[in-house]
Write an enzyme that holds these catalytic residues in place. Structure first.
Site, PDB file in Angstrom:
ATOM      1  N   ASP A 102      -4.357  -3.445  -0.514  1.00  0.00           N
ATOM      2  CA  ASP A 102      -3.688  -3.294  -1.792  1.00  0.00           C
ATOM      3  C   ASP A 102      -2.199  -3.657  -1.682  1.00  0.00           C
ATOM      4  OD1 ASP A 102      -6.026  -2.331  -2.904  1.00  0.00           O
ATOM      5  OD2 ASP A 102      -5.478  -0.223  -2.603  1.00  0.00           O
TER       6      ASP A 102
HETATM    7  N1  URA Z   1      -8.698   1.157   0.750  1.00  0.00           N
HETATM    8  C1  URA Z   1      -7.769   1.262  -0.228  1.00  0.00           C
HETATM    9  O1  URA Z   1      -7.868   2.136  -1.093  1.00  0.00           O
HETATM   10  N2  URA Z   1      -6.739   0.396  -0.229  1.00  0.00           N
HETATM   11  C2  URA Z   1      -6.589  -0.581   0.696  1.00  0.00           C
HETATM   12  O2  URA Z   1      -5.632  -1.336   0.638  1.00  0.00           O
HETATM   13  C3  URA Z   1      -7.556  -0.680   1.717  1.00  0.00           C
HETATM   14  C4  URA Z   1      -8.611   0.202   1.708  1.00  0.00           C
END
Ligand code: URA
Length: 241
Positions: A102
């Site tokens: 993310d």
């Molecule tokens: N899970 C998440 O919630 N965010 C990420 O960036 C990776 C795994």
């Protein structure tokens, strides 16, 4: 002789699956002829073009990147936010991230121009083990986190059991640092898992990917993977086949 979709993936055009879609849609020619047969084999002397553009012959390259927070796991962003490839100005190959973290997640991200490699690592039936470290709002007990270890249902999908390790807690400030190991990679999975048990994620970092760590790197830095590391990732991916 290699299958057309494999050659396209290796040239960094797209994943093997996406390459198959391009073939079926009639965008691919071999020696000037449109080819829609997925099994078609081509050799290095054949001229393959995708939408009229010949495949560039690139050496496959593999990078381990320490993604900082505030960067998109993509090659371009329509909102003009920083993207991971901005950190690779010297790299001439057309690299792309293997999966994504993310925007507000930091940590270990692989980049490559080898679509086939990326697809193997991301295939849902053999995704590689990844460990995340999350700062949670609230201080959970192991009992409260047990649903994560059992395998919980999120967005109508039954997740596989995860490994949970509470690393530290701060009762006064009301947060905890917890490590979570999973081998799936669904959208916002870690955040959704903790949210589901009532402990929202305030900060998230991916620390481990298979046997790989962030050792020696600071946010924004990268290094090349060596042959042994690439082979061992592919072996880890194969094991669960
Ligand atoms: N899970 C998440 O919630 N965010 C990420 O960036 C990776 C795994």
């Amino acid at each position: 002789m290699e299958r057309l979709q494999k050659v396209m993936a290796q040239a960094g055009v797209a994943s093997r699956r996406k390459s198959e879609e391009l073939i079926l849609a009639g965008f691919v020619t071999v020696n000037g002829e449109v080819v829609k047969e997925l099994g078609t084999k081509v050799s290095t002397s054949d001229v393959v073009e995708v939408k009229g553009v010949p495949l560039a012959k690139e050496e496959p390259v593999y990078y381990l990147f320490y993604k900082p927070r505030g960067v998109i796991s993509a090659v371009t962003d329509d909102k003009k936010r920083p993207v991971v490839v901005d950190y690779f100005p010297q790299v001439k190959e057309r690299i792309f991230p293997v999966g994504r973290l993310d925007y507000d997640t930091s940590g270990l991200l692989l980049l490559t121009n080898d679509g086939d490699f990326a697809q193997k690592l991301l295939h849902p039936s053999f995704e590689i083990e990844k460990t995340y470290v999350a700062k949670l709002k609230g201080v959970p007990t192991y009992k409260e986190l047990r649903p994560l270890e059992r395998g919980m249902r999120i967005d109508n999908y039954k997740l596989q059991p995860a490994k949970v390790n509470i690393l530290s807690t701060d009762e006064e400030k009301g947060h905890a640092i917890v490590a979570l190991t999973i081998h799936e990679g669904r959208n916002h999975q870690v955040k959704k898992m903790f949210e589901a048990v009532g402990f929202p994620v305030q900060k998230l970092k991916r620390e481990l990917y298979g046997n790989l760590t962030l050792a020696g790197l600071r946010p924004g830095e990268y290094r090349r993977l060596n042959k042994k590391e690439v082979t061992s990732l592919l072996q880890l991916a194969k094991k669960k086949d």
